[in-house]
Design a protein around this motif. Structure first.
Motif, PDB file in Angstrom:
ATOM      1  N   ASN A   1       0.825  -1.216   0.000  1.00  7.61           N
ATOM      2  CA  ASN A   1       0.000   0.000   0.000  1.00  7.61           C
ATOM      3  C   ASN A   1       0.852   1.256   0.000  1.00  7.61           C
ATOM      4  O   ASN A   1       0.616   2.212   0.741  1.00  7.61           O
TER       5      ASN A   1
ATOM      6  N   GLU B   1      -9.303  -0.940 -11.248  1.00 11.41           N
ATOM      7  CA  GLU B   1      -9.235  -1.396  -9.865  1.00 11.41           C
ATOM      8  C   GLU B   1      -9.988  -0.433  -8.967  1.00 11.41           C
ATOM      9  O   GLU B   1      -9.930   0.783  -9.151  1.00 11.41           O
TER      10      GLU B   1
ATOM     11  N   GLN C   1     -10.818   0.315  -4.698  1.00  9.53           N
ATOM     12  CA  GLN C   1     -10.487   0.033  -3.308  1.00  9.53           C
ATOM     13  C   GLN C   1     -11.482   0.732  -2.402  1.00  9.53           C
ATOM     14  O   GLN C   1     -12.002   1.800  -2.737  1.00  9.53           O
TER      15      GLN C   1
ATOM     16  N   TRP D   1     -11.709   5.468  -0.375  1.00  7.64           N
ATOM     17  CA  TRP D   1     -12.005   4.843  -1.659  1.00  7.64           C
ATOM     18  C   TRP D   1     -10.961   5.300  -2.677  1.00  7.64           C
ATOM     19  O   TRP D   1     -10.460   6.411  -2.622  1.00  7.64           O
TER      20      TRP D   1
ATOM     21  N   ASN E   1      -7.802   9.062  -5.466  1.00  2.96           N
ATOM     22  CA  ASN E   1      -7.655   8.487  -4.132  1.00  2.96           C
ATOM     23  C   ASN E   1      -8.172   9.473  -3.100  1.00  2.96           C
ATOM     24  O   ASN E   1      -7.807  10.653  -3.122  1.00  2.96           O
TER      25      ASN E   1
ATOM     26  N   GLY F   1      -8.654  -2.294   4.297  1.00  3.48           N
ATOM     27  CA  GLY F   1      -9.327  -2.046   3.038  1.00  3.48           C
ATOM     28  C   GLY F   1      -9.358  -3.291   2.174  1.00  3.48           C
ATOM     29  O   GLY F   1      -8.736  -4.316   2.480  1.00  3.48           O
TER      30      GLY F   1
ATOM     31  N   ARG G   1      -9.295  -4.544  -2.134  1.00  2.00           N
ATOM     32  CA  ARG G   1      -8.995  -4.167  -3.511  1.00  2.00           C
ATOM     33  C   ARG G   1      -9.606  -5.176  -4.456  1.00  2.00           C
ATOM     34  O   ARG G   1      -9.535  -6.396  -4.221  1.00  2.00           O
TER      35      ARG G   1
END
Length: 827
Positions: A69, A180, A182, A189, A212, A818, A820
């Motif tokens: 991350n 993708e 998250q 998010w 992000n 989180g 993904r």
């Protein structure tokens, strides 16, 4: 022989002895490689196998960046033992330190950050800014390479500590991509996507996007302004194209853009001085209000991640864009010519409370209530941009021409080139600093002066940087096992600056009086009665330009008894340019510092059998001289505020051992190890005499001779274990991973209370569960937790106790989790 030297030699001996064939193989941080040849690096400006490069390197693949991350420069520092991060002004404005080589305020970086072979954008604001990995630059990377030790011969500008190379994925010749999403706690998010499009056999494009957002983990209890700090909120995009003009001529162009618009950082007041008296100087305004703020926090039951800040509209806006073109011509089988040209712009606008306060006045007894009323809300120091301008705004152009070749039946490999960098201001970098002035909007001067001592410092600067260099480096194979490398670079640096500095004092009747700042008056030879100005241009001054020119060099001997074993020994000279102090008299500039680095290392690999991997060990000793240090310069003249200039005053030693490794057992279990032992010492401080006519009573070092350097923990280790479950391909690949990082306590500053000069040791644990190719579909699913034990730990100190009677701390991120989900297509 002292005890620390004996300990170092013992560690080196143990590390080198451990390279025997009976020990299971470990390797440098890298993806789950089936052979060592899978990892290619560009640490010597050309593609080489990691195990063949005589440099201590940590490499993170695209997969590892995702699993750890890594989103900001601060995240990268979490996992790399030799790499520390100065977070004084928040994660987005952090600066790197490698092996104890730090960046003092206003000095050039000691760690060069390069994206696609181009150095990070320059910036010169009032606080640390630019010169680092910009927000959003960690998306869609081939890898990140952390090079340790001086890299000045090939990389040039200010790499005495090392260099961080961010290598983006290039466009490829197939239609492919991925999307993708998250989601996680703190309302996190993130959406990313990559699209690779080959137009024809000569032209291909690649587009990457990243959005992000996450709430801040520092919760604001004041009810004023934002309710959280240390958030994430950015958008980044990158478009790259490769055109094969001929079979031997390629042009590769990258356009990048990032825009970060967070609420910035928040600090927590942790200690105060309750015993101030009317003779305590400036602390009479802030010490007791800080004690009251601490008492409020205790009454509420606040924790370490709760703050109390009264800034009505905090923000941190960072905007960057760049265009990079690399044209490569394979002129012959033995000669390649490469040209790298770039242009980039960086802008910052920020409004923040420097020390995280929400004060109501309370004064010690004995002061007249008419001037020192109690019960008045105020802020200590608020920083804001000046009007619609930027706190920092700079453009940077660079041009590099490289020649790479081979000769003597390929026994000689060489490269040579020239470099030019030109960085210019985009208008004035300007800000308002409100001190003890109660301001609802300092950018339009809506302030009052309740104590008759408040003011707004209006500072505007322009910096011009010029950097030129020529270099050459060659390696000659004396035998099939023994080779010699030599390199030299000559660098010319020039910095010049223009400043205008005024002081704006709110009056009792609501009017404002603007005068030239003390520095302006002294610099222009008029230290007497302040000049009331109607145009800030009246308060401009131009300190002398700072020029330097120095050679740097490298001598390296390599011995390869087998393809997978490399022993090397090298001596490297490093150099960091000087700069300009904008707020001091008689000490307007400081000169370059230099380092002599001696290093030996062993790289060994194991390719076959049930256990595969490698173990890489480096031991180093550095002599740092003419070291750039901050000193405190109290005023000797009434009405002059003093200064904190940088001077060349230090001499230090830095020695240690680095170990990087990975071991893969039966293709299922993998361990990755990184370890650094650092022994640093500021050997001596030789402060220069006060220049004649300078308005200072003394020059007091903010560091202590005999003590360790800042951001240099003695021991730091990172260990990652990954187990891949033995499942059918129809199910997919499921892996469980855990990363543990231990960091010893480390010095942050000497300019505060003894108990706050260090941040404590930390033990951080992160977990990842990855399910790739879910049910044989092009879908990857992951669950992650960072800081599993929810450790609350400070990462920086405000250094305000001596001047203001209180101290504040900045804290690292708590536990976060989180998920993904990625869908891939094409390929």
């Amino acid at each position: 022989m002292d005890r620390r030297s004996s300990k170092l030699r013992l560690l080196v001996g143990v590390a080198l002895t451990s390279l025997g064939p009976a020990i299971p193989a470990l390797a440098q941080s890298q993806e789950a490689a089936t052979t060592l040849g899978d990892v290619i690096v560009t640490a010597r400006r050309t593609q080489e196998r990691l195990q063949d490069v005589p440099i201590s390197i940590t490499v993170y693949s695209e997969e590892q960046i995702a699993n750890r991350n890594i989103v900001t420069a601060t995240d990268l520092g979490t996992y790399t033992p030799s790499l520390s991060v100065n977070q004084r002004f928040g994660p987005e404005k952090s600066s790197f330190a490698i092996r104890g080589f730090v960046q003092e305020p206003s000095t050039a970086p000691s760690v060069g950050v390069y994206f696609a072979d181009v150095v990070a954008p320059r910036a010169q604001g009032g606080t640390t800014s630019g010169n680092t990995a910009v927000v959003g630059s960690f998306m869609d990377l081939q890898n990140v390479q952390v090079l340790k030790g001086p890299q000045g011969t090939l990389f040039g500008r200010n790499t005495t500590g090392g260099a961080v190379l961010l290598v983006p994925n290039r466009p490829v010749d197939s239609l492919e991509g991925w999307v993708e999403g998250q989601a996680g706690d703190y309302n996190m998010w993130r959406a990313q996507g990559v699209l690779n499009v080959p137009v024809n056999d000569k032209l291909r494009f690649r587009l990457a996007l990243d959005r992000n957002k996450r709430d801040g983990y520092m919760k604001n209890k004041s009810g004023i302004g934002t309710d959280n700090y240390n958030d994430v909120n950015y958008f980044a995009g990158r478009l790259s194209a490769i055109v094969d003009l001929t079979p031997d001529l390629e042009t590769y162009t990258i356009g990048t853009y990032s825009n970060s618009f967070s609420r910035g950082y928040g600090t927590r007041i942790a200690v105060c001085n309750p015993n101030v008296t009317p003779a305590s100087g400036g602390a009479i305004f802030t010490a007791l209000p800080a004690c009251d703020q601490i008492a409020r926090a205790e009454a509420r039951g606040d924790g370490p991640l709760d703050v109390d800040i009264n800034n009505p509209d905090p923000y941190l806006k960072l905007r960057h864009w760049a265009v990079i073109n690399t044209t490569t011509w394979r002129a012959s089988d033995t000669l390649t010519i490469k040209n790298i040209v770039s242009y980039q712009e960086f802008r910052e606008r920020a409004s923040f409370s420097l020390n995280g306060d929400n004060f109501t006045s309370r004064f010690p007894a004995g002061l007249p209530a008419s001037r020192f009323p109690n019960g008045v809300p105020f802020s200590y120091i608020l920083l804001n941009p000046a009007g619609d301008g930027n706190n920092s705004a700079q453009s940077t152009f660079s041009e590099e021409l490289q020649f790479q070749g081979r000769a003597a039946d390929d026994r000689l490999t060489w490269q040579a080139g020239g470099y030019l960098e030109q960085s210019d201001p985009i208008g004035f970098s300007a800000g308002y600093t409100g001190i003890l002035a109660t301001c609802t909007n300092p950018s339009i001067l809506a302030c009052t002066n309740p104590f008759g001592s408040g003011q707004i410092s209006a500072s505007a600067t322009k910096f011009w940087f010029r950097n030129k260099g020529v270099y050459a480096q060659a390696t000659y194979e004396l035998t099939d096992q023994l080779s010699l490398t030599g390199g030299i670079r000559y660098t010319w640096d020039k910095t010049r600056a223009l400043a205008q500095s005024t002081r704006i004092a709110p009056q009792a009747d609501g009017s404002f009086v603007e005068t030239c700042n003390d520095v302006v008056r002294f610099f222009n030879g008029a230290p007497g009665v302040p000049l009331v100005v109607t145009d800030q241009a009246q308060c401009r001054f131009q300190p002398p330009a700072e020029k330097s020119k120095k050679p740097t060099w490298l001598i390296d001997v390599d011995y390869k008894p087998t393809d997978d074993v490399l022993l090397y020994a090298k001596y490297v000279r490093g150099y960091r340019a000087g700069g300009i102090n904008m707020t001091s008299i008689g000490l307007e500039g400081w000169g370059p510092e230099k380092v002599d680095n001696y290093e030996v290392g062993v790289k060994t690999g194991f390719r076959h059998g049930a256990v595969r991997g490698s173990l890489n060990v480096a031991a180093f000793y550095n002599k740092l001289s003419n070291q750039q240090l901050n000193v405190s310069a109290p005023s000797s003249v009434a009405g002059f505020a003093g200064a904190q200039p940088t001077v060349n005053a230090g001499k230090s030693k830095i020695q240690g051992v680095e170990v990087d490794g990975v071991a893969t057992f039966f293709d299922r279990l993998r361990f990755e190890l990184g370890y650094t032992y650092l022994d640093t010492e500021l050997i001596s401080i030789n402060v220069p005499p006060i220049p004649a006519g300078a308005p200072y009573s003394a020059l007091i070092p903010t560091a202590v001779a005999g003590g360790p350097l800042a951001l240099a923990p003695k021991n730091r280790v990172s260990l990652t274990g990954t187990y891949t479950l033995p499942l059918s391909d129809r199910v997919g690949e499921v892996s469980l991973a855990a990363t543990f990082v231990h960091t010893d306590k480390q010095t942050i500053t000497q300019a505060t209370l003894p108990d706050f000069r260090e941040v404590p040791a930390t033990d951080l644990l992160n977990l990842n569960v990855n399910w790739n190719n879910v049910m044989s579909k092009p879908i990857d699913l992951a669950f992650f937790v960072t800081n599993v034990t929810n450790e609350k730990y400070p990462v920086s100190v405000g250094s305000t106790y001596n001047s203001a009677g209180f101290e504040n701390l900045l804290y690292g991120a708590p536990r976060m989790w989180g998920v993904r989900l990625r869908y891939s297509f094409g390929g």
